[in-house]
Write an enzyme that holds these catalytic residues in place. Sequence first.
Site, PDB file in Angstrom:
ATOM      1  N   SER A 211       9.176 -32.410 -75.500  1.00 49.42           N
ATOM      2  CA  SER A 211       9.466 -31.151 -74.843  1.00 49.42           C
ATOM      3  C   SER A 211      10.564 -31.302 -73.785  1.00 49.42           C
ATOM      4  O   SER A 211      11.682 -31.682 -74.096  1.00 49.42           O
ATOM      5  CB  SER A 211       8.174 -30.582 -74.245  1.00 49.42           C
ATOM      6  OG  SER A 211       8.331 -29.267 -73.816  1.00 49.42           O
TER       7      SER A 211
ATOM      8  N   ASP B 183      14.118 -25.557 -73.352  1.00 51.44           N
ATOM      9  CA  ASP B 183      13.884 -26.983 -73.122  1.00 51.44           C
ATOM     10  C   ASP B 183      14.081 -27.723 -74.441  1.00 51.44           C
ATOM     11  O   ASP B 183      14.532 -27.144 -75.426  1.00 51.44           O
ATOM     12  CB  ASP B 183      12.494 -27.218 -72.538  1.00 51.44           C
ATOM     13  CG  ASP B 183      11.382 -26.742 -73.456  1.00 51.44           C
ATOM     14  OD1 ASP B 183      11.648 -25.873 -74.307  1.00 51.44           O
ATOM     15  OD2 ASP B 183      10.245 -27.232 -73.331  1.00 51.44           O
TER      16      ASP B 183
ATOM     17  N   ASP C  21      12.310 -28.810 -76.887  1.00 54.36           N
ATOM     18  CA  ASP C  21      11.714 -28.371 -78.151  1.00 54.36           C
ATOM     19  C   ASP C  21      11.650 -26.857 -78.275  1.00 54.36           C
ATOM     20  O   ASP C  21      11.051 -26.339 -79.219  1.00 54.36           O
ATOM     21  CB  ASP C  21      10.330 -28.984 -78.349  1.00 54.36           C
ATOM     22  CG  ASP C  21       9.283 -28.438 -77.376  1.00 54.36           C
ATOM     23  OD1 ASP C  21       9.671 -27.929 -76.303  1.00 54.36           O
ATOM     24  OD2 ASP C  21       8.088 -28.535 -77.688  1.00 54.36           O
TER      25      ASP C  21
ATOM     26  N   ASP D  49      10.127 -24.445 -76.782  1.00 55.81           N
ATOM     27  CA  ASP D  49       8.929 -23.615 -76.617  1.00 55.81           C
ATOM     28  C   ASP D  49       8.929 -22.916 -75.259  1.00 55.81           C
ATOM     29  O   ASP D  49       8.014 -22.162 -74.947  1.00 55.81           O
ATOM     30  CB  ASP D  49       7.637 -24.403 -76.834  1.00 55.81           C
ATOM     31  CG  ASP D  49       7.393 -25.491 -75.792  1.00 55.81           C
ATOM     32  OD1 ASP D  49       8.302 -25.763 -74.977  1.00 55.81           O
ATOM     33  OD2 ASP D  49       6.301 -26.090 -75.807  1.00 55.81           O
TER      34      ASP D  49
END
Length: 445
Positions: free
Chosen positions: A102, A240, A242, A244
Amino acid sequence: MARLFGTDGVRGVANRDLTAELALALGSAAARRLSTAGHARRRVAVVGRDPRASGEMLEAAVIAGLTSEGVDALRVGVLPTPAVAYLTSAYDADFGVMISASHNPMPDNGIKIFGPGGHKLDDATEDRIAELVQQGPGERPVGAGIGRVVDAPDALDRYLRHVGKAVTTRLDALTVVVDCAHGAASAAAPLAYRAAGANVLTINADPNGLNINDGCGSTHMETLQAAVVSYGADLGLAHDGDADRCLAVDANGRVIDGDAIMVVLALAMRESGELASDTLVATVMSNLGLHLAMRDAGIEVRTTSVGDRYVLEELRAGSYSLGGEQSGHIVMPSMGTTGDGILTGLRLMSRMAQTRKSLAALAEPMHTLPQVLINVQVADKTTVAQAPSVQSAVAEAEAALGDTGRILLRPSGTEQVVRVMVEAADEDTARQLAVRVAESVSEQR
Protein backbone atom coordinates in the site's frame (compact mmCIF):
# COMPACT_ATOMS: atom_id res chain seq x y z
CA MET A 1 3.01 -15.39 19.81
CA ALA A 2 2.22 -12.42 17.56
CA ARG A 3 -0.42 -12.85 14.87
CA LEU A 4 0.92 -13.46 11.38
CA PHE A 5 -1.77 -11.20 9.93
CA GLY A 6 -1.86 -7.52 10.83
CA THR A 7 -4.69 -5.08 10.23
CA ASP A 8 -4.23 -5.30 6.47
CA GLY A 9 -2.73 -8.67 5.64
CA VAL A 10 0.84 -9.88 6.12
CA ARG A 11 3.48 -7.17 5.78
CA GLY A 12 7.19 -6.67 6.29
CA VAL A 13 10.46 -5.92 4.56
CA ALA A 14 10.51 -8.06 1.45
CA ASN A 15 13.08 -10.87 1.46
CA ARG A 16 13.73 -10.39 5.18
CA ASP A 17 10.38 -10.50 6.98
CA LEU A 18 8.21 -11.40 4.01
CA THR A 19 10.28 -14.04 2.23
CA ALA A 20 9.60 -16.11 -0.85
CA GLU A 21 9.28 -19.12 1.44
CA LEU A 22 6.60 -17.42 3.52
CA ALA A 23 4.77 -16.25 0.40
CA LEU A 24 4.75 -19.80 -0.95
CA ALA A 25 3.46 -21.11 2.38
CA LEU A 26 0.72 -18.46 2.46
CA GLY A 27 -0.35 -19.36 -1.07
CA SER A 28 -0.48 -23.03 -0.14
CA ALA A 29 -2.35 -22.39 3.13
CA ALA A 30 -4.86 -20.05 1.50
CA ALA A 31 -5.52 -22.64 -1.18
CA ARG A 32 -6.25 -25.29 1.43
CA ARG A 33 -8.49 -23.05 3.53
CA LEU A 34 -10.37 -21.03 0.92
CA SER A 35 -10.86 -23.28 -2.09
CA THR A 36 -13.42 -26.04 -2.00
CA ALA A 37 -12.78 -29.39 -3.60
CA GLY A 38 -15.53 -30.96 -5.66
CA HIS A 39 -16.25 -27.95 -7.89
CA ALA A 40 -17.66 -28.73 -11.32
CA ARG A 41 -14.88 -26.42 -12.52
CA ARG A 42 -11.26 -26.09 -11.49
CA ARG A 43 -10.48 -24.01 -8.44
CA VAL A 44 -9.26 -20.49 -9.23
CA ALA A 45 -7.54 -17.62 -7.38
CA VAL A 46 -7.00 -14.13 -8.79
CA VAL A 47 -3.46 -12.81 -8.20
CA GLY A 48 -2.46 -9.16 -8.61
CA ARG A 49 0.31 -6.88 -7.41
CA ASP A 50 1.58 -3.32 -7.29
CA PRO A 51 4.72 -2.42 -9.27
CA ARG A 52 7.33 -2.52 -6.50
CA ALA A 53 10.37 -4.61 -7.43
CA SER A 54 9.84 -7.40 -4.91
CA GLY A 55 6.33 -8.00 -6.22
CA GLU A 56 7.59 -10.17 -9.04
CA MET A 57 9.41 -12.50 -6.65
CA LEU A 58 6.49 -12.72 -4.23
CA GLU A 59 3.96 -13.17 -7.03
CA ALA A 60 5.93 -16.15 -8.33
CA ALA A 61 6.12 -17.64 -4.84
CA VAL A 62 2.42 -17.17 -4.09
CA ILE A 63 1.50 -18.71 -7.43
CA ALA A 64 3.79 -21.66 -6.71
CA GLY A 65 1.95 -22.21 -3.44
CA LEU A 66 -1.46 -21.98 -5.09
CA THR A 67 -0.70 -24.26 -7.99
CA SER A 68 1.02 -26.81 -5.76
CA GLU A 69 -2.36 -27.29 -4.09
CA GLY A 70 -4.24 -27.67 -7.37
CA VAL A 71 -5.56 -24.11 -7.61
CA ASP A 72 -5.28 -22.29 -10.93
CA ALA A 73 -3.75 -18.81 -10.65
CA LEU A 74 -5.49 -16.14 -12.72
CA ARG A 75 -2.71 -13.58 -13.03
CA VAL A 76 -3.99 -10.03 -13.56
CA GLY A 77 -0.64 -8.24 -13.23
CA VAL A 78 -0.19 -4.72 -11.87
CA LEU A 79 -3.60 -3.46 -10.79
CA PRO A 80 -5.08 -1.55 -7.84
CA THR A 81 -6.04 -3.56 -4.76
CA PRO A 82 -9.77 -2.78 -5.25
CA ALA A 83 -9.50 -4.10 -8.80
CA VAL A 84 -8.28 -7.45 -7.48
CA ALA A 85 -11.14 -7.52 -4.97
CA TYR A 86 -13.66 -6.71 -7.71
CA LEU A 87 -12.20 -9.23 -10.16
CA THR A 88 -12.31 -11.97 -7.53
CA SER A 89 -16.07 -11.55 -7.66
CA ALA A 90 -16.35 -10.80 -11.38
CA TYR A 91 -14.39 -13.92 -12.37
CA ASP A 92 -16.26 -16.00 -9.76
CA ALA A 93 -12.92 -17.01 -8.26
CA ASP A 94 -12.59 -18.94 -5.02
CA PHE A 95 -10.46 -16.14 -3.57
CA GLY A 96 -8.01 -13.41 -4.50
CA VAL A 97 -4.48 -12.41 -3.49
CA MET A 98 -3.02 -8.91 -3.71
CA ILE A 99 0.72 -8.39 -3.29
CA SER A 100 1.28 -4.85 -2.06
CA ALA A 101 2.37 -2.82 0.94
CA SER A 102 0.00 0.00 0.00
CA HIS A 103 1.46 3.36 1.13
CA ASN A 104 4.57 1.82 2.74
CA PRO A 105 8.06 2.49 1.32
CA MET A 106 9.47 0.40 -1.53
CA PRO A 107 11.50 -2.13 0.54
CA ASP A 108 8.29 -3.29 2.24
CA ASN A 109 5.73 -5.56 0.69
CA GLY A 110 2.61 -7.38 1.81
CA ILE A 111 0.12 -10.08 0.98
CA LYS A 112 -3.59 -9.51 1.50
CA ILE A 113 -6.18 -12.15 0.76
CA PHE A 114 -9.78 -11.68 -0.32
CA GLY A 115 -12.37 -14.38 0.22
CA PRO A 116 -15.23 -15.32 -2.10
CA GLY A 117 -16.95 -12.28 -3.54
CA GLY A 118 -13.85 -10.15 -2.93
CA HIS A 119 -14.48 -9.63 0.78
CA LYS A 120 -11.67 -9.23 3.31
CA LEU A 121 -11.15 -12.18 5.60
CA ASP A 122 -12.30 -12.23 9.20
CA ASP A 123 -9.86 -12.83 12.05
CA ALA A 124 -10.83 -16.48 12.47
CA THR A 125 -10.13 -17.29 8.82
CA GLU A 126 -6.80 -15.47 8.93
CA ASP A 127 -5.84 -17.34 12.08
CA ARG A 128 -6.70 -20.66 10.44
CA ILE A 129 -4.52 -19.80 7.44
CA ALA A 130 -1.70 -18.90 9.84
CA GLU A 131 -2.10 -22.30 11.53
CA LEU A 132 -1.86 -24.03 8.16
CA VAL A 133 1.31 -22.07 7.39
CA GLN A 134 2.83 -23.46 10.59
CA GLN A 135 1.67 -27.00 9.84
CA GLY A 136 3.14 -27.07 6.36
CA PRO A 137 1.64 -28.82 3.34
CA GLY A 138 -0.02 -32.20 3.34
CA GLU A 139 -0.38 -34.54 0.40
CA ARG A 140 -0.24 -32.56 -2.84
CA PRO A 141 -1.80 -33.29 -6.22
CA VAL A 142 0.22 -34.62 -9.14
CA GLY A 143 -0.18 -34.74 -12.89
CA ALA A 144 -3.29 -32.99 -14.16
CA GLY A 145 -4.22 -32.08 -10.59
CA ILE A 146 -1.49 -29.43 -10.36
CA GLY A 147 -2.79 -25.89 -10.84
CA ARG A 148 -2.08 -23.87 -13.96
CA VAL A 149 -1.18 -20.21 -14.49
CA VAL A 150 -3.48 -18.20 -16.76
CA ASP A 151 -3.08 -14.52 -17.67
CA ALA A 152 -6.16 -12.27 -17.81
CA PRO A 153 -5.59 -9.64 -20.53
CA ASP A 154 -9.08 -8.17 -20.06
CA ALA A 155 -8.64 -7.53 -16.33
CA LEU A 156 -7.96 -3.78 -16.51
CA ASP A 157 -10.77 -3.18 -19.00
CA ARG A 158 -13.25 -5.05 -16.82
CA TYR A 159 -12.27 -2.98 -13.80
CA LEU A 160 -12.49 0.29 -15.74
CA ARG A 161 -15.98 -0.56 -16.99
CA HIS A 162 -16.95 -1.30 -13.40
CA VAL A 163 -15.75 1.97 -11.86
CA GLY A 164 -17.12 3.91 -14.82
CA LYS A 165 -20.61 3.11 -13.53
CA ALA A 166 -19.94 5.53 -10.66
CA VAL A 167 -19.99 8.52 -13.00
CA THR A 168 -23.38 10.17 -12.71
CA THR A 169 -22.44 13.37 -14.58
CA ARG A 170 -19.84 13.73 -17.33
CA LEU A 171 -16.62 15.43 -16.24
CA ASP A 172 -15.85 17.30 -19.48
CA ALA A 173 -15.59 20.70 -17.76
CA LEU A 174 -13.04 19.56 -15.16
CA THR A 175 -9.24 19.60 -15.22
CA VAL A 176 -7.64 17.29 -12.67
CA VAL A 177 -4.01 16.64 -11.72
CA VAL A 178 -3.52 13.03 -10.64
CA ASP A 179 -0.60 11.86 -8.48
CA CYS A 180 -0.31 8.12 -9.08
CA ALA A 181 2.51 7.55 -6.53
CA HIS A 182 4.42 5.59 -9.20
CA GLY A 183 2.09 2.80 -8.12
CA ALA A 184 -0.76 0.61 -9.25
CA ALA A 185 -2.88 3.62 -10.26
CA SER A 186 -0.37 4.74 -12.90
CA ALA A 187 -2.23 3.10 -15.78
CA ALA A 188 -5.72 2.70 -14.36
CA ALA A 189 -6.44 6.14 -12.86
CA PRO A 190 -5.71 8.32 -15.93
CA LEU A 191 -7.70 5.94 -18.13
CA ALA A 192 -10.68 5.96 -15.77
CA TYR A 193 -10.77 9.73 -15.40
CA ARG A 194 -10.31 10.40 -19.12
CA ALA A 195 -13.05 7.91 -19.99
CA ALA A 196 -15.38 10.00 -17.81
CA GLY A 197 -14.48 13.12 -19.79
CA ALA A 198 -12.00 14.88 -17.49
CA ASN A 199 -8.92 16.67 -18.76
CA VAL A 200 -6.23 14.69 -16.93
CA LEU A 201 -2.69 15.79 -16.10
CA THR A 202 -0.57 13.12 -14.44
CA ILE A 203 2.42 13.31 -12.13
CA ASN A 204 4.41 10.46 -10.59
CA ALA A 205 2.99 7.92 -13.04
CA ASP A 206 6.20 6.24 -14.24
CA PRO A 207 6.78 3.21 -12.00
CA ASN A 208 10.15 1.50 -12.29
CA GLY A 209 9.79 -0.85 -9.34
CA LEU A 210 11.92 1.33 -7.08
CA ASN A 211 10.14 4.70 -6.93
CA ILE A 212 6.73 3.71 -5.54
CA ASN A 213 5.55 6.16 -2.82
CA ASP A 214 8.96 7.89 -2.95
CA GLY A 215 8.10 11.45 -1.94
CA CYS A 216 4.80 11.24 -3.78
CA GLY A 217 1.24 10.02 -3.56
CA SER A 218 -1.28 10.39 -0.75
CA THR A 219 1.37 10.47 2.00
CA HIS A 220 3.31 13.33 0.34
CA MET A 221 0.82 15.91 -0.88
CA GLU A 222 3.14 18.89 -1.38
CA THR A 223 4.01 18.20 -5.03
CA LEU A 224 0.37 17.77 -5.97
CA GLN A 225 -0.63 20.94 -4.14
CA ALA A 226 1.94 22.93 -6.10
CA ALA A 227 0.97 21.29 -9.40
CA VAL A 228 -2.73 22.06 -9.02
CA VAL A 229 -2.01 25.74 -8.43
CA SER A 230 0.63 25.88 -11.18
CA TYR A 231 -1.63 24.31 -13.82
CA GLY A 232 -4.73 26.20 -12.69
CA ALA A 233 -6.55 22.89 -12.34
CA ASP A 234 -9.94 22.46 -10.74
CA LEU A 235 -8.60 19.86 -8.33
CA GLY A 236 -5.94 17.27 -7.67
CA LEU A 237 -6.30 13.63 -6.67
CA ALA A 238 -3.59 11.62 -4.91
CA HIS A 239 -3.49 7.84 -4.68
CA ASP A 240 -1.19 5.57 -2.71
CA GLY A 241 0.86 2.64 -3.98
CA ASP A 242 -2.06 0.25 -4.41
CA ALA A 243 -4.72 2.89 -5.15
CA ASP A 244 -7.12 1.98 -2.37
CA ARG A 245 -6.82 5.54 -1.05
CA CYS A 246 -7.75 8.92 -2.47
CA LEU A 247 -7.01 12.35 -1.04
CA ALA A 248 -7.81 15.55 -2.88
CA VAL A 249 -6.53 19.10 -3.33
CA ASP A 250 -8.85 21.99 -4.14
CA ALA A 251 -8.10 24.68 -6.72
CA ASN A 252 -6.40 26.80 -4.04
CA GLY A 253 -3.94 24.03 -3.19
CA ARG A 254 -5.63 23.08 0.08
CA VAL A 255 -5.68 19.40 1.04
CA ILE A 256 -9.12 17.80 1.25
CA ASP A 257 -8.61 14.73 3.42
CA GLY A 258 -10.69 11.60 3.78
CA ASP A 259 -12.91 13.16 6.43
CA ALA A 260 -13.81 16.08 4.17
CA ILE A 261 -14.34 13.74 1.21
CA MET A 262 -16.74 11.68 3.33
CA VAL A 263 -18.66 14.82 4.26
CA VAL A 264 -19.01 15.78 0.58
CA LEU A 265 -20.11 12.30 -0.45
CA ALA A 266 -22.44 11.79 2.53
CA LEU A 267 -24.30 15.01 1.77
CA ALA A 268 -24.50 14.08 -1.92
CA MET A 269 -25.73 10.56 -1.21
CA ARG A 270 -28.35 11.73 1.26
CA GLU A 271 -29.63 14.19 -1.34
CA SER A 272 -29.93 11.38 -3.90
CA GLY A 273 -31.44 8.93 -1.44
CA GLU A 274 -28.40 6.65 -1.51
CA LEU A 275 -27.26 7.18 2.10
CA ALA A 276 -28.74 4.18 3.87
CA SER A 277 -30.31 5.02 7.25
CA ASP A 278 -28.81 8.52 6.92
CA THR A 279 -25.66 7.05 8.47
CA LEU A 280 -21.93 7.40 7.81
CA VAL A 281 -19.36 4.95 9.17
CA ALA A 282 -16.00 6.42 10.27
CA THR A 283 -13.14 5.42 12.57
CA VAL A 284 -12.05 6.82 15.91
CA MET A 285 -9.33 8.78 14.07
CA SER A 286 -11.82 10.90 12.13
CA ASN A 287 -11.69 14.54 13.13
CA LEU A 288 -14.25 15.94 15.53
CA GLY A 289 -15.12 18.37 12.74
CA LEU A 290 -16.61 15.50 10.74
CA HIS A 291 -18.91 14.59 13.62
CA LEU A 292 -20.01 18.22 13.99
CA ALA A 293 -20.69 18.59 10.25
CA MET A 294 -22.73 15.40 10.18
CA ARG A 295 -24.62 16.39 13.34
CA ASP A 296 -25.57 19.70 11.74
CA ALA A 297 -26.80 17.82 8.65
CA GLY A 298 -28.81 15.31 10.67
CA ILE A 299 -26.58 12.40 9.66
CA GLU A 300 -25.57 9.81 12.24
CA VAL A 301 -21.92 8.72 12.50
CA ARG A 302 -21.11 5.16 13.52
CA THR A 303 -17.56 4.87 14.88
CA THR A 304 -15.23 1.88 14.54
CA SER A 305 -11.65 0.94 15.35
CA VAL A 306 -8.95 2.08 12.93
CA GLY A 307 -8.67 0.03 9.75
CA ASP A 308 -10.87 -0.20 6.70
CA ARG A 309 -11.67 -3.83 7.59
CA TYR A 310 -13.53 -2.60 10.68
CA VAL A 311 -15.32 0.03 8.62
CA LEU A 312 -16.33 -2.74 6.22
CA GLU A 313 -17.59 -4.93 9.06
CA GLU A 314 -19.80 -2.13 10.38
CA LEU A 315 -21.05 -1.30 6.88
CA ARG A 316 -22.07 -4.90 6.33
CA ALA A 317 -23.55 -5.34 9.81
CA GLY A 318 -25.75 -2.26 9.50
CA SER A 319 -26.35 -2.39 5.73
CA TYR A 320 -24.92 1.12 5.48
CA SER A 321 -23.80 2.64 2.18
CA LEU A 322 -20.81 4.88 2.95
CA GLY A 323 -17.82 4.71 5.25
CA GLY A 324 -14.15 5.44 5.38
CA GLU A 325 -11.07 6.80 7.04
CA GLN A 326 -9.32 10.14 7.32
CA SER A 327 -6.43 8.59 5.37
CA GLY A 328 -8.58 8.37 2.24
CA HIS A 329 -9.91 4.81 2.37
CA ILE A 330 -13.50 5.39 1.25
CA VAL A 331 -15.87 2.43 0.94
CA MET A 332 -19.18 2.34 -0.94
CA PRO A 333 -20.53 -1.21 -0.63
CA SER A 334 -22.88 -0.84 -3.59
CA MET A 335 -19.79 -0.46 -5.79
CA GLY A 336 -17.08 -2.48 -4.07
CA THR A 337 -16.00 -4.59 -1.14
CA THR A 338 -13.01 -2.48 -0.11
CA GLY A 339 -11.65 1.06 -0.28
CA ASP A 340 -11.27 2.23 -3.88
CA GLY A 341 -9.32 5.40 -4.58
CA ILE A 342 -10.25 5.66 -8.26
CA LEU A 343 -13.93 5.10 -7.55
CA THR A 344 -13.74 7.79 -4.87
CA GLY A 345 -12.13 10.23 -7.29
CA LEU A 346 -14.86 9.61 -9.85
CA ARG A 347 -17.67 10.12 -7.33
CA LEU A 348 -16.06 13.30 -6.01
CA MET A 349 -15.64 14.80 -9.48
CA SER A 350 -19.17 13.72 -10.45
CA ARG A 351 -20.47 15.74 -7.51
CA MET A 352 -18.48 18.77 -8.66
CA ALA A 353 -19.81 18.42 -12.20
CA GLN A 354 -23.38 17.87 -11.05
CA THR A 355 -23.49 20.89 -8.74
CA ARG A 356 -21.09 23.06 -10.76
CA LYS A 357 -19.48 23.96 -7.46
CA SER A 358 -15.79 24.05 -6.63
CA LEU A 359 -14.32 21.40 -4.36
CA ALA A 360 -13.61 24.11 -1.78
CA ALA A 361 -17.29 25.08 -1.74
CA LEU A 362 -18.45 21.47 -1.45
CA ALA A 363 -16.07 20.83 1.45
CA GLU A 364 -17.06 24.00 3.31
CA PRO A 365 -19.31 22.21 5.87
CA MET A 366 -16.23 20.42 7.21
CA HIS A 367 -14.30 22.55 9.70
CA THR A 368 -11.25 20.57 10.73
CA LEU A 369 -10.11 21.00 14.32
CA PRO A 370 -6.32 21.18 14.73
CA GLN A 371 -5.06 17.64 15.23
CA VAL A 372 -1.64 16.56 16.50
CA LEU A 373 -0.51 12.96 16.12
CA ILE A 374 2.66 11.65 17.82
CA ASN A 375 3.97 8.12 17.30
CA VAL A 376 5.83 6.76 20.32
CA GLN A 377 8.09 3.71 20.02
CA VAL A 378 7.39 1.29 22.88
CA ALA A 379 8.42 -2.18 23.98
CA ASP A 380 4.87 -3.49 24.39
CA LYS A 381 2.16 -1.51 22.65
CA THR A 382 -0.64 -3.60 24.15
CA THR A 383 -0.09 -2.65 27.82
CA VAL A 384 0.93 1.01 27.75
CA ALA A 385 -2.58 2.43 28.08
CA GLN A 386 -3.08 0.57 31.38
CA ALA A 387 -0.06 2.17 33.08
CA PRO A 388 -1.25 4.44 35.94
CA SER A 389 1.01 7.33 34.90
CA VAL A 390 -0.35 7.20 31.34
CA GLN A 391 -3.94 7.04 32.55
CA SER A 392 -3.29 10.05 34.78
CA ALA A 393 -1.79 12.05 31.89
CA VAL A 394 -4.76 11.20 29.69
CA ALA A 395 -7.24 12.20 32.41
CA GLU A 396 -5.50 15.56 32.86
CA ALA A 397 -5.60 16.18 29.10
CA GLU A 398 -9.29 15.28 28.93
CA ALA A 399 -10.04 17.67 31.78
CA ALA A 400 -8.17 20.46 30.01
CA LEU A 401 -10.04 19.86 26.75
CA GLY A 402 -13.53 19.53 28.17
CA ASP A 403 -15.96 19.40 25.23
CA THR A 404 -13.70 21.47 22.95
CA GLY A 405 -11.57 18.55 21.79
CA ARG A 406 -10.60 14.94 22.42
CA ILE A 407 -7.64 12.64 23.03
CA LEU A 408 -7.05 9.15 21.72
CA LEU A 409 -4.36 6.55 22.47
CA ARG A 410 -4.17 3.49 20.27
CA PRO A 411 -1.56 0.87 19.38
CA SER A 412 -0.55 0.71 15.74
CA GLY A 413 -1.76 -2.32 13.87
CA THR A 414 1.46 -2.60 11.85
CA GLU A 415 4.27 -1.13 13.99
CA GLN A 416 5.51 -1.39 17.60
CA VAL A 417 4.30 2.13 18.38
CA VAL A 418 1.49 3.80 20.28
CA ARG A 419 -0.22 6.69 18.52
CA VAL A 420 -1.16 9.71 20.65
CA MET A 421 -3.75 11.90 18.96
CA VAL A 422 -5.13 15.16 20.36
CA GLU A 423 -7.67 17.53 18.81
CA ALA A 424 -8.29 20.96 20.28
CA ALA A 425 -9.63 24.37 19.39
CA ASP A 426 -6.11 25.58 18.57
CA GLU A 427 -2.94 23.80 17.49
CA ASP A 428 -0.78 25.02 20.38
CA THR A 429 -3.12 23.46 22.94
CA ALA A 430 -3.32 20.23 20.95
CA ARG A 431 0.46 20.01 20.65
CA GLN A 432 1.15 20.78 24.31
CA LEU A 433 -1.27 18.14 25.52
CA ALA A 434 -0.10 15.57 22.97
CA VAL A 435 3.53 16.06 24.00
CA ARG A 436 2.69 15.62 27.69
CA VAL A 437 0.83 12.38 27.07
CA ALA A 438 3.49 11.13 24.63
CA GLU A 439 6.18 11.72 27.26
CA SER A 440 4.24 9.62 29.77
CA VAL A 441 3.93 6.87 27.14
CA SER A 442 7.64 6.97 26.28
CA GLU A 443 8.51 6.49 29.97
CA GLN A 444 6.97 3.00 29.74
CA ARG A 445 9.82 1.69 27.58
